[in-house]
Scaffold this motif. Structure first.
Motif, PDB file in Angstrom:
ATOM      1  N   ASP A  87     -26.001   7.287  25.443  1.00 46.29           N
ATOM      2  CA  ASP A  87     -26.043   6.964  24.018  1.00 46.29           C
ATOM      3  C   ASP A  87     -25.831   8.206  23.164  1.00 46.29           C
ATOM      4  N   LEU A  88     -26.397   9.322  23.585  1.00 47.77           N
ATOM      5  CA  LEU A  88     -26.240  10.568  22.840  1.00 47.77           C
ATOM      6  C   LEU A  88     -24.779  11.012  22.819  1.00 47.77           C
ATOM      7  N   MET A  89     -24.114  10.893  23.944  1.00 47.81           N
ATOM      8  CA  MET A  89     -22.704  11.252  24.008  1.00 47.81           C
ATOM      9  C   MET A  89     -21.875  10.346  23.086  1.00 47.81           C
ATOM     10  N   ALA A  90     -22.226   9.068  23.089  1.00 39.91           N
ATOM     11  CA  ALA A  90     -21.519   8.134  22.213  1.00 39.91           C
ATOM     12  C   ALA A  90     -21.759   8.489  20.745  1.00 39.91           C
ATOM     13  N   MET A  91     -22.990   8.820  20.398  1.00 43.41           N
ATOM     14  CA  MET A  91     -23.301   9.202  19.023  1.00 43.41           C
ATOM     15  C   MET A  91     -22.509  10.438  18.610  1.00 43.41           C
ATOM     16  N   PRO A 103     -32.439  -1.507  17.344  1.00 44.19           N
ATOM     17  CA  PRO A 103     -31.564  -0.331  17.357  1.00 44.19           C
ATOM     18  C   PRO A 103     -31.874   0.603  18.515  1.00 44.19           C
ATOM     19  N   ILE A 104     -30.830   1.252  19.013  1.00 39.85           N
ATOM     20  CA  ILE A 104     -31.001   2.290  20.030  1.00 39.85           C
ATOM     21  C   ILE A 104     -31.700   3.490  19.415  1.00 39.85           C
ATOM     22  N   SER A 105     -31.284   3.813  18.194  1.00 42.26           N
ATOM     23  CA  SER A 105     -31.913   4.941  17.490  1.00 42.26           C
ATOM     24  C   SER A 105     -31.926   4.645  16.000  1.00 42.26           C
ATOM     25  N   PHE A 106     -32.946   5.187  15.336  1.00 35.51           N
ATOM     26  CA  PHE A 106     -33.180   4.907  13.921  1.00 35.51           C
ATOM     27  C   PHE A 106     -33.555   6.214  13.229  1.00 35.51           C
ATOM     28  N   ASN A 107     -32.588   6.752  12.456  1.00 35.54           N
ATOM     29  CA  ASN A 107     -32.773   8.027  11.748  1.00 35.54           C
ATOM     30  C   ASN A 107     -33.114   9.191  12.688  1.00 35.54           C
ATOM     31  N   GLN A 108     -32.604   9.092  13.907  1.00 36.20           N
ATOM     32  CA  GLN A 108     -32.729  10.200  14.845  1.00 36.20           C
ATOM     33  C   GLN A 108     -31.644  10.053  15.907  1.00 36.20           C
ATOM     34  N   MET A 109     -31.377  11.121  16.620  1.00 35.25           N
ATOM     35  CA  MET A 109     -30.376  11.068  17.683  1.00 35.25           C
ATOM     36  C   MET A 109     -30.943  10.309  18.878  1.00 35.25           C
ATOM     37  N   PRO A 110     -30.089   9.579  19.597  1.00 30.84           N
ATOM     38  CA  PRO A 110     -30.552   8.844  20.774  1.00 30.84           C
ATOM     39  C   PRO A 110     -31.087   9.800  21.840  1.00 30.84           C
ATOM     40  N   THR A 111     -31.922   9.286  22.686  1.00 37.46           N
ATOM     41  CA  THR A 111     -32.524  10.125  23.733  1.00 37.46           C
ATOM     42  C   THR A 111     -31.791  10.000  25.071  1.00 37.46           C
ATOM     43  N   LYS A 112     -31.217   8.834  25.361  1.00 34.99           N
ATOM     44  CA  LYS A 112     -30.485   8.670  26.617  1.00 34.99           C
ATOM     45  C   LYS A 112     -29.144   9.388  26.536  1.00 34.99           C
ATOM     46  N   ASP A 133     -26.456  -1.242  20.428  1.00 33.77           N
ATOM     47  CA  ASP A 133     -25.592  -1.700  21.517  1.00 33.77           C
ATOM     48  C   ASP A 133     -25.244  -3.142  21.183  1.00 33.77           C
ATOM     49  N   ILE A 134     -24.081  -3.351  20.579  1.00 30.01           N
ATOM     50  CA  ILE A 134     -23.736  -4.647  20.003  1.00 30.01           C
ATOM     51  C   ILE A 134     -23.369  -5.676  21.072  1.00 30.01           C
ATOM     52  N   GLU A 135     -23.026  -5.211  22.277  1.00 35.74           N
ATOM     53  CA  GLU A 135     -22.739  -6.158  23.352  1.00 35.74           C
ATOM     54  C   GLU A 135     -24.032  -6.748  23.896  1.00 35.74           C
ATOM     55  N   LYS A 136     -25.042  -5.929  24.013  1.00 31.40           N
ATOM     56  CA  LYS A 136     -26.345  -6.394  24.498  1.00 31.40           C
ATOM     57  C   LYS A 136     -27.151  -7.048  23.383  1.00 31.40           C
ATOM     58  N   SER A 169     -19.797   1.483   8.239  1.00 28.08           N
ATOM     59  CA  SER A 169     -20.163   1.356   9.646  1.00 28.08           C
ATOM     60  C   SER A 169     -18.921   1.495  10.510  1.00 28.08           C
ATOM     61  N   VAL A 170     -19.134   1.516  11.820  1.00 25.59           N
ATOM     62  CA  VAL A 170     -18.027   1.670  12.757  1.00 25.59           C
ATOM     63  C   VAL A 170     -18.365   0.954  14.055  1.00 25.59           C
ATOM     64  N   ARG A 171     -17.345   0.433  14.710  1.00 26.11           N
ATOM     65  CA  ARG A 171     -17.489  -0.129  16.053  1.00 26.11           C
ATOM     66  C   ARG A 171     -16.788   0.813  17.025  1.00 26.11           C
ATOM     67  N   HIS A 172     -17.493   1.213  18.079  1.00 29.60           N
ATOM     68  CA  HIS A 172     -16.962   2.119  19.104  1.00 29.60           C
ATOM     69  C   HIS A 172     -17.406   1.604  20.462  1.00 29.60           C
ATOM     70  N   GLY A 173     -16.477   0.967  21.189  1.00 31.95           N
ATOM     71  CA  GLY A 173     -16.861   0.381  22.471  1.00 31.95           C
ATOM     72  C   GLY A 173     -17.973  -0.625  22.291  1.00 31.95           C
TER      73      GLY A 173
END
Length: 622
Positions: free
Chosen positions: A531-535, A519-528, A509-512, A475-479
């Motif tokens: 979030d997509l840019m972060a992914m 999860p924001i997304s589960f086995n798919q790319m985020p839609t927002k 979103d581990i802060e929220k 796993s990874v933490r990014h912002g």
């Protein structure tokens, strides 16, 4: 420097304050030693298997940790501190070197008879600080190799007192408190022959998860062959837990088996004596306190798989774990009070954290991960120790440095145990070695400034659930984001069928959502878009990390005198099956054994602890 040896057992706990008033400490310090100029002193507290939800300052309702709470609130609480590994050895390798443990070649955990340890080409914090003439000491659990060549005395520490590995990796003892009386008729049973072999019952749990796999040796085929021989030839030296003392690399086993009842007093007295001996030194000191507390013990050796000294037995509402944690707090209070009394408080940075999350399968004998429950992990009984869910790697932490760190502050900036090496180096005015990559970052800006920012753009966590050989990115933490490429239950509840892999990674979103519930997304790319840019950034960083990361390999050092497969464990006397609890002279004064000899001389029988199979074994040897 004066030897610490005379101070190990001559303990009078009544003379050491268990708590202090912040306001009154200034008057005491002003009448003692003047402030030392130059590099600061460092004290690093590193508790074993402590959960985020275990302390008063992180919200536990009945925990009694007044010294730790006072320090935390009068310093800066670090709410987002991550361990370098979700189990013992790996977390300590990361803290000691500032490098991902996978770079060292070490597994997540090593056993009490392991033939290898932290490679000698790795630079420890102590070795680094020696370049600036620091006096160095460690008290507690080392767990980076128990052979002399790997023990702290060979790795930059002037002094060491402690159990070199986990509390459950052998049999300890509990001596009686003077006020205790037991009416149960005592019986003595012969030693069970099976305990002539390795008694570490938790070994299979680590092996099942792949946490004991080390990288192959870089030395010779002979070393690999010896490793296999070591596995095939159990070491009788693993039977009794040793308490080891080192002074400038001269090694002595003080007790075998260790007495858990008096352990805290020994640790406290050793640490405060080290500080006392350095009060007038022109050189700063580094005191590393990787507590043996509050790791659980081998089943059957102590009450409820935990231990505590006489002063704190039955002292809290939280049961024996709460008692053990209160004793940990007491040791901390004694050490910090000594710093205050000697007028060194403004010259000393104190860091506090834990090595990994609590061992959930040990129930009430273990700690609590608090709100870091990994709620999305349906069907997992343990999302703490041994897992890379928040509960396994996110630790309670604070920094205290009178005057230099603003009191009553906190930060949610991302910090890691990896950061300790570069931070202490920077504050001591030492450049990092240039011949190796460091994964840690200098966090001094976060500690010393109100708006300090983390230099961790991507903090990767390595684990065993990826399905790849050895360790890989879990796993990874990014912002504000945390992404999982794989998840699995923690130690003691691992089941390969419950291991889950995600492509693209599971995103939170581990802060929220610190409980990792939605999860924001589960086995798919985020839609927002955000979030997509972060992914996309995460996937790019993952590819870079995978392509550039260099795994280390273990280099086993040649056998020393008396060493060979089956004889790597610490042992006071193999002719006595490594049972040496007949200390005399200075090592006996003030101990329960000395108290018992007094009663024996008067013809009075001292009451013994409640009988269990291990205490029977001990009594049959006496």
């Amino acid at each position: 420097m004066t030897s610490l040896l005379p101070f190990l057992i001559l303990v009078d706990s009544t003379t050491t304050s268990t708590s202090s008033d912040e306001g009154s400490s200034n008057d005491r310090s002003s009448s003692t030693s003047s402030s030392r100029s130059g590099s600061p002193n460092f004290i690093v507290f590193f508790v074993d298997d402590l959960g985020y939800g275990d302390l008063g300052f992180t919200g536990h309702p009945t925990t009694e940790t007044p010294n730790l709470d006072r320090l935390a609130f009068n310093g800066k609480i670090l709410t987002t501190w991550y361990s370098g590994c979700n189990v013992c050895t790996g977390s300590r390798a990361s803290l000691m070197t500032g490098r991902q443990f996978a770079r060292t070649g070490l597994p997540g955990v090593i056993g009490p008879s392991c033939s290898y340890g932290l490679n000698l080409n790795e630079v420890t914090i102590a070795e680094q600080l020696k370049k600036a003439n620091y006096s160095t000491a460690i008290v507690g659990k080392w767990h980076l190799g128990q052979r002399k060549v790997y023990l702290p005395g060979s790795r930059g520490f002037d002094y060491y007192l402690g159990i070199p590995f986990s509390d459950d990796m052998g049999i300890g003892r509990e001596s009686t408190c003077p006020a205790e009386q037991f009416t149960k008729e005592e019986t003595v049973s012969p030693i069970d022959e099976k305990f002539n072999l390795d008694t570490w019952s938790a070994r299979h749990m680590y092996e099942e998860m792949g946490l004991m796999k080390a990288r192959l040796f870089t030395s010779s085929n002979d070393s690999i062959e010896k490793l296999q021989q070591d596995k095939d030839k159990p070491d009788k030296g693993t039977k009794w837990l040793p308490l080891v003392y080192q002074e400038f690399n001269q090694t002595r086993i003080v007790e075998q088996p260790v007495d858990f009842t008096t352990l805290a007093e020994k640790y406290s007295n050793f640490a405060t004596s080290f500080i006392e001996n350095n009060k007038d030194s022109p050189n700063p000191f580094f005191l590393y306190v990787p507590f043996s507390h509050v790791h659980t013990t081998e089943a059957g050796t102590t009450t409820e798989n935990q231990y505590v000294g006489c002063k704190y037995r039955n002292s809290t509402k939280r049961g024996i774990f709460g008692d053990a944690l209160a004793e940990t707090d007491w040791i901390t209070g004694n050490i910090v009070q000594k710093v205050r009394d000697l007028g060194l408080e403004e010259d000393t940075l104190i860091l506090f954290t834990s090595d990994n999350g609590p061992w959930a399968m040990r129930g009430s004998s273990a700690g609590s991960e608090g709100l870091f429950t990994g709620r999305f992990a349906e069907g997992y009984k343990n999302t703490a120790k041994g897992s890379n869910w928040e509960g396994g790697i996110r630790e309670p932490a604070f920094a205290y440095w009178k005057v230099s760190i603003t009191p009553f502050t906190r930060t949610s900036e991302i910090i890691s145990s990896l950061d300790v090496f570069p931070t202490l180096s920077a504050l001591a005015g030492l450049p990092l070695p240039q011949d190796r990559p460091f994964d840690g970052k200098d966090m001094s800006e976060i500690l010393l400034n109100e708006d300090g920012k983390s230099d961790h753009d991507f903090l990767f966590f390595y684990g065993t659930c990826s399905g790849e050989e050895y360790y890989s990115i879990s796993s990874v933490r990014h912002g504000k984001y945390k992404a999982h490429w794989c998840t699995a239950p923690g130690l003691g509840h691992f089941n390969e069928s419950l291991t889950k892999r995600y492509d693209p990674p599971l995103l939170f979103d581990i802060e929220k959502d610190p409980s990792e519930a939605e999860p924001i997304s589960f086995n798919q790319m985020p839609t927002k878009k955000e979030d997509l840019m972060a992914m996309n950034r995460i996937l790019k960083a993952y590819a870079m990390e995978k392509s550039t990361f260099q795994f280390g390999n273990i280099t086993q050092e040649p056998d020393g005198p008396g060493e060979e497969p089956g004889k790597y464990a610490l042992c006071c006397d193999r002719s006595r099956e490594c049972y040496c609890n007949d200390r005399a002279g200075i090592f006996n004064l003030g101990t329960k054994e000395h108290h018992g000899q007094y009663h024996k001389a008067l013809g009075n029988r001292e009451p013994s602890p409640p009988i269990n199979k291990y205490q029977n074994m001990l009594q049959s040897l006496e």
